[in-house]
Design a protein around this motif. Structure first.
Motif, PDB file in Angstrom:
ATOM      1  N   UNK A 155      17.235  -7.820   6.564  1.00 50.23           N
ATOM      2  CA  UNK A 155      16.689  -6.943   5.527  1.00 50.23           C
ATOM      3  C   UNK A 155      15.979  -5.735   6.125  1.00 50.23           C
ATOM      4  N   UNK A 156      15.439  -5.895   7.334  1.00 54.62           N
ATOM      5  CA  UNK A 156      14.669  -4.813   7.930  1.00 54.62           C
ATOM      6  C   UNK A 156      15.439  -4.016   8.981  1.00 54.62           C
ATOM      7  N   UNK A 157      16.707  -4.321   9.151  1.00 57.59           N
ATOM      8  CA  UNK A 157      17.515  -3.525  10.070  1.00 57.59           C
ATOM      9  C   UNK A 157      17.707  -2.112   9.529  1.00 57.59           C
ATOM     10  N   UNK A 158      17.714  -1.111  10.389  1.00 53.45           N
ATOM     11  CA  UNK A 158      18.063   0.239   9.933  1.00 53.45           C
ATOM     12  C   UNK A 158      19.425   0.224   9.245  1.00 53.45           C
ATOM     13  N   UNK A 159      19.573   1.041   8.230  1.00 54.56           N
ATOM     14  CA  UNK A 159      20.786   0.975   7.423  1.00 54.56           C
ATOM     15  C   UNK A 159      22.040   1.251   8.242  1.00 54.56           C
ATOM     16  N   UNK A 160      21.961   2.159   9.191  1.00 55.57           N
ATOM     17  CA  UNK A 160      23.143   2.473   9.986  1.00 55.57           C
ATOM     18  C   UNK A 160      23.606   1.260  10.791  1.00 55.57           C
ATOM     19  N   UNK A 161      22.645   0.493  11.311  1.00 58.23           N
ATOM     20  CA  UNK A 161      22.977  -0.713  12.078  1.00 58.23           C
ATOM     21  C   UNK A 161      23.517  -1.789  11.144  1.00 58.23           C
ATOM     22  N   UNK A 162      22.841  -1.991  10.020  1.00 59.87           N
ATOM     23  CA  UNK A 162      23.264  -3.010   9.057  1.00 59.87           C
ATOM     24  C   UNK A 162      24.667  -2.719   8.545  1.00 59.87           C
ATOM     25  N   UNK A 163      24.972  -1.449   8.319  1.00 69.24           N
ATOM     26  CA  UNK A 163      26.296  -1.074   7.812  1.00 69.24           C
ATOM     27  C   UNK A 163      27.385  -1.466   8.802  1.00 69.24           C
ATOM     28  N   UNK A 164      27.114  -1.277  10.094  1.00 64.66           N
ATOM     29  CA  UNK A 164      28.119  -1.638  11.095  1.00 64.66           C
ATOM     30  C   UNK A 164      28.297  -3.154  11.170  1.00 64.66           C
ATOM     31  N   UNK A 165      27.223  -3.902  11.008  1.00 65.44           N
ATOM     32  CA  UNK A 165      27.290  -5.357  11.094  1.00 65.44           C
ATOM     33  C   UNK A 165      28.002  -5.971   9.889  1.00 65.44           C
ATOM     34  N   UNK A 166      27.936  -5.300   8.746  1.00 60.27           N
ATOM     35  CA  UNK A 166      28.471  -5.877   7.488  1.00 60.27           C
ATOM     36  C   UNK A 166      29.538  -4.981   6.904  1.00 60.27           C
ATOM     37  N   UNK A 167      30.348  -4.388   7.754  1.00 60.72           N
ATOM     38  CA  UNK A 167      31.338  -3.429   7.285  1.00 60.72           C
ATOM     39  C   UNK A 167      32.570  -4.086   6.683  1.00 60.72           C
ATOM     40  N   UNK A 168      32.673  -5.424   6.789  1.00 60.09           N
ATOM     41  CA  UNK A 168      33.814  -6.133   6.223  1.00 60.09           C
ATOM     42  C   UNK A 168      33.320  -7.218   5.283  1.00 60.09           C
TER      43      UNK A 168
END
Length: 255
Positions: A242-255
């Protein structure tokens, strides 16, 4: 039908909204083994609903079915009111919901809206009806199955996740509204649960089973918890995500 909790707080009468839910039925089996004797299964009339009722009867529970459609909010008060008119209900488990198909639903707004209507608006309606009935009897627990998917929007399931996020906030607010009335509201946030409905889908972190969710529900009821994560360690995982920067979170959950 008489209903009461024993000295250990075990519910003796249950109303399961989503009477064919694998999590709901696992919970019912566990509580029947602990002494629950009356079970109402609410759901759309179907052979599966009748089979679930027959299974619980074989375990010793007085089990009845009640027609219930999450999408028919206008009928909720009448249908569920008949259950409470038969006697006090110790535990209401709100366990209905649909996963939808993200890829398909993004191209079909009507299908996407149906996911939201089932998981959120249907739950708001049924939840308020049951909360009012529990408050009128002066006691009881309302357990709401949320999901870890509601903690933060993911590319692969943001339609489903957003519906669960809305439900989660609603249930928490309802719990605050009922504080001090004798009615206990508990939000349950499982991660990926291995069921027939999730077969073939990519598993999320720390997958669990309906039986493990049922165990956590029983323990949460005994502790009068307000929020339960299943498994418990998922709380830390989701807090980090929940606290990851959005750019990082987007890469981790891109699928």
């Amino acid at each position: 039908m008489p209903a009461h909790k024993d000295t250990f707080g075990t519910p003796r009468s249950l109303l399961l909204l989503g009477g064919t839910s694998e999590i709901a039925l696992a919970t019912a089996r566990r509580l029947v083994a602990r002494g629950a004797r009356t079970v109402w299964l609410a759901g759309r009339p179907s052979p599966a609903l009748e089979a679930a009722a027959a299974h619980l009867r074989r375990l010793g529970a007085d089990t009845r079915t009640v027609p219930f459609d999450a999408l028919d909010s206008e009928a909720h008060e009448g249908a569920l009111g008949k259950v409470f008119a038969e006697g006090a209900v110790d535990l209401v488990l709100l366990a209905f919901g649909v996963l939808g198909d993200q890829a398909t639903d993004e191209r079909d707004p009507v299908a996407a809206a149906r996911v939201a209507q089932t998981n959120y608006t249907g739950a708001v309606s049924a939840g308020l009806v049951c909360a009012g009935a529990l408050q009128a009897q002066g006691r009881g627990s309302l357990v709401v199955l949320s999901s870890a998917a509601g903690e933060r929007a993911r590319r692969g399931d943001f339609i489903y996740g957003s519906s669960k996020a809305g439900l989660d906030v609603f249930a928490q607010g309802l719990g605050d509204a009922l504080h001090g009335t004798g009615v206990h509201v508990m939000v349950v946030r499982p991660g990926f649960v291995r069921t027939r409905g999730t077969s073939g889908r990519a598993e999320g972190p720390l997958p669990t089973t309906p039986e493990q969710v049922a165990t956590a529900i029983e323990l949460g009821l005994r502790r009068r918890s307000e929020v339960v994560w299943v498994p418990g360690s998922l709380r830390l995982v989701m807090s980090a995500l929940r606290h990851l920067p959005r750019q990082v979170f987007r890469r981790l959950t891109s699928v």
